[in-house]
Design an enzyme around this catalytic site. Sequence first.
Site, mmCIF file in Angstrom:
data_model
loop_
_atom_site.group_PDB
_atom_site.id
_atom_site.type_symbol
_atom_site.label_atom_id
_atom_site.label_comp_id
_atom_site.label_asym_id
_atom_site.label_seq_id
_atom_site.Cartn_x
_atom_site.Cartn_y
_atom_site.Cartn_z
ATOM 1 N N HIS A 177 0.862 -1.188 0.000
ATOM 2 C CA HIS A 177 0.000 0.000 0.000
ATOM 3 C C HIS A 177 0.903 1.244 0.000
ATOM 4 C CE1 HIS A 177 -2.579 3.093 1.871
ATOM 5 N NE2 HIS A 177 -3.555 2.453 1.254
ATOM 6 N N PRO A 178 0.454 2.353 -0.594
ATOM 7 C CA PRO A 178 1.321 3.552 -0.673
ATOM 8 C C PRO A 178 1.803 4.083 0.688
ATOM 9 C CG PRO A 178 -0.666 3.836 -2.005
ATOM 10 C CD PRO A 178 -0.808 2.526 -1.305
ATOM 11 N N ARG A 179 1.126 3.709 1.762
ATOM 12 C CA ARG A 179 1.537 4.164 3.095
ATOM 13 C C ARG A 179 2.732 3.342 3.633
ATOM 14 N NH1 ARG A 179 3.105 6.047 6.725
ATOM 15 N NH2 ARG A 179 2.200 6.984 8.596
ATOM 16 N N LYS A 180 3.061 2.262 2.928
ATOM 17 C CA LYS A 180 4.181 1.431 3.378
ATOM 18 C C LYS A 180 5.482 1.900 2.717
ATOM 19 C CE LYS A 180 0.680 -0.955 5.031
ATOM 20 N NZ LYS A 180 0.065 -0.670 6.325
ATOM 21 N N VAL A 181 6.575 1.186 2.979
ATOM 22 C CA VAL A 181 7.898 1.669 2.551
ATOM 23 C C VAL A 181 8.093 1.595 1.027
ATOM 24 C CG1 VAL A 181 10.376 1.208 2.773
ATOM 25 C CG2 VAL A 181 8.926 1.272 4.803
#
Length: 375
Positions: A177-181
């Site tokens: 997901h874009p919130r991950k690294v």
Amino acid sequence: MIPIAKPYLTTDEAQSAYDTILTGWVTQGPRVEEFEKRFCEYTGAKYAAAVSNCTTALHLAMIVSGIGEGDEVITPSMSYVASANCIRYAGATPVFGEVDRDTYNLNADHAESLITDKTKAIILVHQLGMPADIDAFRKLSDKYNIKIIEDAACAIGSSYKGKKIGSHSGIVCFSFHPRKVITTGEGGMIATDDESIYNKVKLLRQHGMSVNDRTRHESGKLIFEDHIVLGYNYRMTDIQASIGLRQLEKLDHIIEERRKIALKYIEELSSIECLVLPIEKEGYFSNYQSFSIYLKDSAPLSRNELMQKLLDAGISSRRGVLTAHRETSYRDEYKNLRLPVSEDACDRSFMIPLYVPMDSKDIDHIILTLKHILK
Ligand SMILES: *Cc1c(COP(=O)(O)O)cnc(C)c1O
């Protein structure tokens, strides 16, 4: 306004997606296979199967572990809600464990006290990229014959006792997901050291189909597929995988840069008495997927007042990790449950911006603003 997070995407990823689209093969195919191979090389996992996101990875982890109605699965309440929802998807009951105050990861002694003869598995979350104590949970797994499923949604590139997350135990689920690294827009991966689990996951992610569409497509002989189990459509697309391939190449750089920023925060903010900063114990290596700070009672203002002041100064922040048992979809069923450490950590912690590349002026502004408000 300084955002809380930003994906590290460049024309490399755009070009890669563009090239894939023009090949005409856009869903699960050769790029997904290559992404899985590179993922194994990077993490040291024996097998890896890409799926549509980490939540579907966790759902499949439940199914291949034989978890169903009447079973109990221990998971931290203080996590993203998917760490508990996946248990409910399987018809089983989430049993919420307490976390350690200094890492926000599941406490092994508390988890052990929750084990009953219905307990089938423990979901071990590596919260915000900080590895959980895998060895302590392996001992529980051996002693009580229960499975360990790692929710490594945030933990790609983190390591525990010298080995990357993904290479330690039976089933490890990751998120892109874009919130991950690193990101593929949406995406997930199941890593495992067990070939039969790997084969089951590949079957389940593609409708339970006996032959995958690529094999059928490439075959010179007529093949009819059969649907041999109740499957799902949890596929990753080749467009996503082609983005993931470029992201994996940059992962070490991204983590190095994230750690520089995290270490600078720690160095500069450790003089503020009312803050508790993340700690990385001996043998633990975090990718610092998020930077969460705990605000002590001695602070001159509340956590929410502090977050508003940061916002007024042009700095986005987020509350700490949620507690599932106090979310509306769980509250009634768990109304008598108290988890003092998790509840306190959730209510008193907040996250500050951390992404790559981050302007050093912004980093300084965040540090100075916190010092100004809290000193
Ligand atoms: C983000 C996250 C998930 C969900 O990942 P998706 O890929 O968005 O489904 C699950 N567990 C944890 C701990 C997460 O942080």
